[in-house]
Design a protein around this motif. Structure first.
Motif, PDB file in Angstrom:
ATOM      1  N   ASN A  67      13.015   1.429   3.746  1.00 27.36           N
ATOM      2  CA  ASN A  67      12.730   2.564   4.637  1.00 27.36           C
ATOM      3  C   ASN A  67      11.976   3.660   3.901  1.00 27.36           C
ATOM      4  O   ASN A  67      11.036   4.260   4.436  1.00 27.36           O
ATOM      5  N   ARG A  68      12.416   3.940   2.674  1.00 23.73           N
ATOM      6  CA  ARG A  68      11.729   4.968   1.890  1.00 23.73           C
ATOM      7  C   ARG A  68      10.303   4.540   1.569  1.00 23.73           C
ATOM      8  O   ARG A  68       9.377   5.348   1.664  1.00 23.73           O
ATOM      9  N   LEU A  69      10.132   3.304   1.195  1.00 23.47           N
ATOM     10  CA  LEU A  69       8.799   2.810   0.876  1.00 23.47           C
ATOM     11  C   LEU A  69       7.869   2.959   2.076  1.00 23.47           C
ATOM     12  O   LEU A  69       6.719   3.398   1.935  1.00 23.47           O
ATOM     13  N   GLU A  70       8.365   2.638   3.246  1.00 24.55           N
ATOM     14  CA  GLU A  70       7.555   2.774   4.464  1.00 24.55           C
ATOM     15  C   GLU A  70       7.221   4.240   4.740  1.00 24.55           C
ATOM     16  O   GLU A  70       6.080   4.575   5.090  1.00 24.55           O
ATOM     17  N   ALA A  71       8.201   5.134   4.577  1.00 27.22           N
ATOM     18  CA  ALA A  71       7.956   6.563   4.802  1.00 27.22           C
ATOM     19  C   ALA A  71       6.959   7.104   3.782  1.00 27.22           C
ATOM     20  O   ALA A  71       6.055   7.886   4.132  1.00 27.22           O
ATOM     21  N   TYR A  72       7.078   6.692   2.529  1.00 21.80           N
ATOM     22  CA  TYR A  72       6.151   7.158   1.497  1.00 21.80           C
ATOM     23  C   TYR A  72       4.745   6.647   1.773  1.00 21.80           C
ATOM     24  O   TYR A  72       3.762   7.366   1.590  1.00 21.80           O
ATOM     25  N   LYS A  73       4.667   5.404   2.221  1.00 18.70           N
ATOM     26  CA  LYS A  73       3.358   4.831   2.534  1.00 18.70           C
ATOM     27  C   LYS A  73       2.704   5.586   3.688  1.00 18.70           C
ATOM     28  O   LYS A  73       1.511   5.913   3.632  1.00 18.70           O
ATOM     29  N   GLN A  74       3.470   5.897   4.733  1.00 22.91           N
ATOM     30  CA  GLN A  74       2.927   6.650   5.862  1.00 22.91           C
ATOM     31  C   GLN A  74       2.459   8.038   5.424  1.00 22.91           C
ATOM     32  O   GLN A  74       1.436   8.536   5.898  1.00 22.91           O
ATOM     33  N   PHE A  75       3.217   8.649   4.530  1.00 21.36           N
ATOM     34  CA  PHE A  75       2.833   9.971   4.031  1.00 21.36           C
ATOM     35  C   PHE A  75       1.522   9.896   3.252  1.00 21.36           C
ATOM     36  O   PHE A  75       0.653  10.750   3.422  1.00 21.36           O
ATOM     37  N   MET A  76       1.376   8.877   2.424  1.00 20.74           N
ATOM     38  CA  MET A  76       0.147   8.731   1.652  1.00 20.74           C
ATOM     39  C   MET A  76      -1.048   8.446   2.564  1.00 20.74           C
ATOM     40  O   MET A  76      -2.140   8.970   2.345  1.00 20.74           O
ATOM     41  N   VAL A  77      -0.832   7.630   3.587  1.00 17.34           N
ATOM     42  CA  VAL A  77      -1.908   7.344   4.546  1.00 17.34           C
ATOM     43  C   VAL A  77      -2.301   8.623   5.288  1.00 17.34           C
ATOM     44  O   VAL A  77      -3.493   8.902   5.494  1.00 17.34           O
ATOM     45  N   ALA A  78      -1.303   9.426   5.673  1.00 16.96           N
ATOM     46  CA  ALA A  78      -1.593  10.681   6.368  1.00 16.96           C
ATOM     47  C   ALA A  78      -2.326  11.655   5.443  1.00 16.96           C
ATOM     48  O   ALA A  78      -3.235  12.373   5.886  1.00 16.96           O
ATOM     49  N   THR A  79      -1.964  11.684   4.178  1.00 20.92           N
ATOM     50  CA  THR A  79      -2.661  12.547   3.219  1.00 20.92           C
ATOM     51  C   THR A  79      -4.112  12.108   3.066  1.00 20.92           C
ATOM     52  O   THR A  79      -5.028  12.939   3.066  1.00 20.92           O
ATOM     53  N   ASP A  80      -4.322  10.806   2.960  1.00 19.21           N
ATOM     54  CA  ASP A  80      -5.690  10.296   2.877  1.00 19.21           C
ATOM     55  C   ASP A  80      -6.474  10.618   4.147  1.00 19.21           C
ATOM     56  O   ASP A  80      -7.665  10.944   4.087  1.00 19.21           O
ATOM     57  N   ASP A 162      -3.402  17.564  -6.733  1.00 17.40           N
ATOM     58  CA  ASP A 162      -2.304  17.759  -7.689  1.00 17.40           C
ATOM     59  C   ASP A 162      -0.944  17.564  -7.025  1.00 17.40           C
ATOM     60  O   ASP A 162      -0.045  16.934  -7.598  1.00 17.40           O
ATOM     61  N   ALA A 163      -0.797  18.122  -5.825  1.00 14.03           N
ATOM     62  CA  ALA A 163       0.470  17.971  -5.106  1.00 14.03           C
ATOM     63  C   ALA A 163       0.714  16.504  -4.741  1.00 14.03           C
ATOM     64  O   ALA A 163       1.839  16.001  -4.851  1.00 14.03           O
ATOM     65  N   GLN A 164      -0.346  15.818  -4.346  1.00 17.22           N
ATOM     66  CA  GLN A 164      -0.224  14.402  -4.010  1.00 17.22           C
ATOM     67  C   GLN A 164       0.151  13.575  -5.240  1.00 17.22           C
ATOM     68  O   GLN A 164       1.009  12.696  -5.170  1.00 17.22           O
ATOM     69  N   ASN A 165      -0.450  13.863  -6.379  1.00 16.65           N
ATOM     70  CA  ASN A 165      -0.121  13.139  -7.609  1.00 16.65           C
ATOM     71  C   ASN A 165       1.325  13.378  -8.028  1.00 16.65           C
ATOM     72  O   ASN A 165       2.010  12.446  -8.460  1.00 16.65           O
ATOM     73  N   ALA A 166       1.805  14.617  -7.911  1.00 18.96           N
ATOM     74  CA  ALA A 166       3.205  14.915  -8.236  1.00 18.96           C
ATOM     75  C   ALA A 166       4.140  14.157  -7.290  1.00 18.96           C
ATOM     76  O   ALA A 166       5.187  13.639  -7.717  1.00 18.96           O
ATOM     77  N   PHE A 167       3.750  14.056  -6.024  1.00 21.12           N
ATOM     78  CA  PHE A 167       4.550  13.305  -5.064  1.00 21.12           C
ATOM     79  C   PHE A 167       4.618  11.828  -5.455  1.00 21.12           C
ATOM     80  O   PHE A 167       5.681  11.212  -5.427  1.00 21.12           O
ATOM     81  N   VAL A 168       3.483  11.261  -5.832  1.00 20.15           N
ATOM     82  CA  VAL A 168       3.426   9.841  -6.202  1.00 20.15           C
ATOM     83  C   VAL A 168       4.302   9.568  -7.425  1.00 20.15           C
ATOM     84  O   VAL A 168       5.044   8.578  -7.457  1.00 20.15           O
ATOM     85  N   VAL A 169       4.260  10.440  -8.404  1.00 23.16           N
ATOM     86  CA  VAL A 169       5.076  10.261  -9.614  1.00 23.16           C
ATOM     87  C   VAL A 169       6.558  10.281  -9.259  1.00 23.16           C
ATOM     88  O   VAL A 169       7.338   9.423  -9.689  1.00 23.16           O
ATOM     89  N   GLU A 170       6.964  11.253  -8.446  1.00 23.09           N
ATOM     90  CA  GLU A 170       8.379  11.351  -8.065  1.00 23.09           C
ATOM     91  C   GLU A 170       8.795  10.178  -7.168  1.00 23.09           C
ATOM     92  O   GLU A 170       9.893   9.654  -7.299  1.00 23.09           O
TER      93      GLU A 170
END
Length: 180
Positions: A67-80, A162-170
Motif C-alpha cells: 500500500n505504501r509503495l503504491e501511495a509513494y508511486k502515485q505521489f511521484m507520478v503526481a510530482t512529475d 530538493d523536496a522530492q529528493n528528500a522524499f525519495v530518500v525517506e
C-alpha cells in the motif's frame, strides 16, 4: 524386559503388605505416556498458534508495504505531472494544467498521510508546499502579464527537486525497514 527400570523394581518389590505386580508397572507406564502425550499436544498447540500469528504479521507487513509503495508511486507520478505542467506553462502561459496537476499532487499527498509513516508526512508536505509556491507565482489575474524571472524560476524548480529528493530518500528508508 521392562522399558522403564523403576517400573521393573516396583513390580518386583513388596511394600507394606501390598504387592506390586506387572499390572501396576503397565499402569504407571501408561500414565506417564498419557502425560507425555498431553505435554506434546500442548507444545504443538502453542507452536501452531505462534506460527499462525507470525504468518499473519508477515502478511500484514507485506500488505502495508505494498500500500505504501503504491501511495509513494502515485505521489511521484503526481510530482512529475506538476513539473511537466510547469514546463508547458512556459510556452502556453495557461495555468489550468498546473492547477489540475497541483490538485492531483495534493490528493497524492493525502494518500501518503493515510499510508504513513509519520516521518514521510513532512517530506510530502514540503513537496506540495514548494509546488504550491510555484503555482502561486504563475497565477495572476487574467489581465496581468506573468513574468517569472529566470532566477526565481530556477529557485522554485530547485525547491521542488530538493523536496522530492528528500522524499525519495525517506521513502526508500521506509520501504527497506519492515518494522516501520
Amino acid at each position: 524386559m521392562y522399558i522403564i527400570p523403576f517400573v521393573a523394581e516396583a513390580a518386583e518389590k513388596k511394600k507394606d503388605g501390598f504387592e506390586y505386580t506387572e499390572a501396576w508397572g503397565v499402569t504407571i507406564a501408561s500414565g506417564l505416556t498419557v502425560l507425555g502425550m498431553i505435554l506434546a499436544a500442548w507444545i504443538a498447540y502453542r507452536t501452531g498458534r505462534r506460527q499462525v500469528a507470525d504468518q499473519g504479521l508477515i502478511e500484514h507487513r507485506h500488505w502495508r508495504r505494498q500500500n505504501r509503495l503504491e501511495a509513494y508511486k502515485q505521489f511521484m507520478v503526481a510530482t512529475d505531472g506538476f513539473t511537466e505542467a510547469m514546463d508547458k506553462w512556459r510556452t502556453s502561459r495557461n495555468t489550468t494544467n498546473a492547477g489540475r496537476a497541483l490538485e492531483a499532487l495534493v490528493a497524492a499527498e493525502a494518500g501518503i498521510k493515510l499510508s504513513g509513516p509519520q516521518s514521510l508526512h513532512s517530506h510530502a508536505d514540503k513537496v506540495t508546499k514548494a509546488a504550491g509556491a510555484f503555482y502561486r507565482a504563475l497565477r495572476r489575474p487574467a489581465l496581468m502579464p506573468v513574468v517569472v524571472p529566470p532566477q526565481q524560476w530556477v529557485q522554485l524548480s530547485r525547491d521542488i527537486i530538493d523536496a522530492q529528493n528528500a522524499f525519495v530518500v525517506e521513502a526508500a528508508k521506509v520501504l527497506d525497514d519492515p518494522d516501520l
